[in-house]
Design an enzyme around this catalytic site. Structure first.
Site, mmCIF file in Angstrom:
data_model
loop_
_atom_site.group_PDB
_atom_site.id
_atom_site.type_symbol
_atom_site.label_atom_id
_atom_site.label_comp_id
_atom_site.label_asym_id
_atom_site.label_seq_id
_atom_site.Cartn_x
_atom_site.Cartn_y
_atom_site.Cartn_z
ATOM 1 N N CYS A 136 0.843 -1.199 0.000
ATOM 2 C CA CYS A 136 0.000 0.000 0.000
ATOM 3 C C CYS A 136 0.884 1.257 0.000
ATOM 4 O O CYS A 136 1.545 1.530 -0.989
ATOM 5 C CB CYS A 136 -0.996 -0.043 1.153
ATOM 6 S SG CYS A 136 -2.385 1.109 0.983
ATOM 7 N N HIS A 174 -3.544 -5.421 0.626
ATOM 8 C CA HIS A 174 -2.996 -5.893 1.899
ATOM 9 C C HIS A 174 -2.983 -7.411 1.945
ATOM 10 O O HIS A 174 -3.990 -8.029 2.285
ATOM 11 C CB HIS A 174 -3.792 -5.302 3.067
ATOM 12 C CG HIS A 174 -3.533 -3.850 3.240
ATOM 13 N ND1 HIS A 174 -2.517 -3.374 4.029
ATOM 14 C CD2 HIS A 174 -4.106 -2.763 2.676
ATOM 15 C CE1 HIS A 174 -2.492 -2.053 3.969
ATOM 16 N NE2 HIS A 174 -3.445 -1.658 3.146
ATOM 17 N N GLU A 200 -1.677 -9.249 4.074
ATOM 18 C CA GLU A 200 -1.621 -9.722 5.460
ATOM 19 C C GLU A 200 -2.981 -9.910 6.110
ATOM 20 O O GLU A 200 -3.071 -10.464 7.204
ATOM 21 C CB GLU A 200 -0.775 -8.763 6.302
ATOM 22 C CG GLU A 200 -1.411 -7.403 6.571
ATOM 23 C CD GLU A 200 -1.249 -6.375 5.471
ATOM 24 O OE1 GLU A 200 -1.587 -5.209 5.734
ATOM 25 O OE2 GLU A 200 -0.800 -6.705 4.363
#
Length: 183
Positions: free
Chosen positions: A74, A162, A164
């Protein structure tokens, strides 16, 4: 064992990046973005986390001089693009949303294995509008032309989304692909 430093740019998901790598069996450490570059030279790779703004990226510009693979997530990707001469600006869509991303380079070492498409969790309040020289756009979506970019020669990579978070379909694959570049 591969050692990765996750550089904290004050993003709300930074601790999840650290945890995702740790869960993959990686020796990882979460470090402040004002850490001296010499203290990061022993790592096999760096992850530049997301965060609220470019003016809070500490010494990340100095980390780009290190001879290790770097993955920007990001804001981390936007930072890499800006530092290497790409164009970064405001996006049309703020806030987080589920986005279908089309992989445009199936041979890309970071996201190619996700082809033909994947679903991700992303925010597009800021985005890369044009990749820097030496980089290739490797993924796109209906809301953002540059969802991912790579420069395998310099070992610099970025994703707008993202990997994660649980909402991202194959986030662990992105991290695994990055780790393969760090070995």
């Amino acid at each position: 064992m591969t050692r990765i430093a996750v550089v904290d740019n004050h993003g709300q998901f930074t601790h999840l990046e650290h945890r995702a790598l740790r869960d993959l069996g990686v020796d990882t450490e979460l470090v402040d973005n004002d850490t001296a570059p010499a203290d990061l030279a022993a790592y096999d790779g760096l992850v530049l986390s997301g965060g609220p703004s470019m003016d809070r990226t500490g010494r990340c510009d100095e980390y780009l001089d290190l001879d290790v693979p770097i993955l920007g997530i990001c804001l981390g990707m936007q930072f890499i693009a800006a530092e290497y001469g790409g164009d970064v600006g405001s996006g049309e869509y703020g806030g987080y949303a589920d986005v279908t991303v089309e992989i445009v380079d199936e041979k890309d070492p970071l996201v190619g294995s996700l082809a033909p498409e994947t679903r991700v969790w992303a925010s597009h309040a800021e985005r890369v509008n044009a990749v820097p020289d030496g980089f290739a756009r490797t993924a796109t979506s209906d809301v953002c032309d540059v969802e991912a970019m790579s420069d395998p020669e310099r070992e610099r990579y970025g994703v707008q989304w993202h990997p994660e978070v649980a909402h991202t379909e194959a986030g662990d694959v992105v991290f695994e692909n990055f780790l393969a570049r760090c070995e």
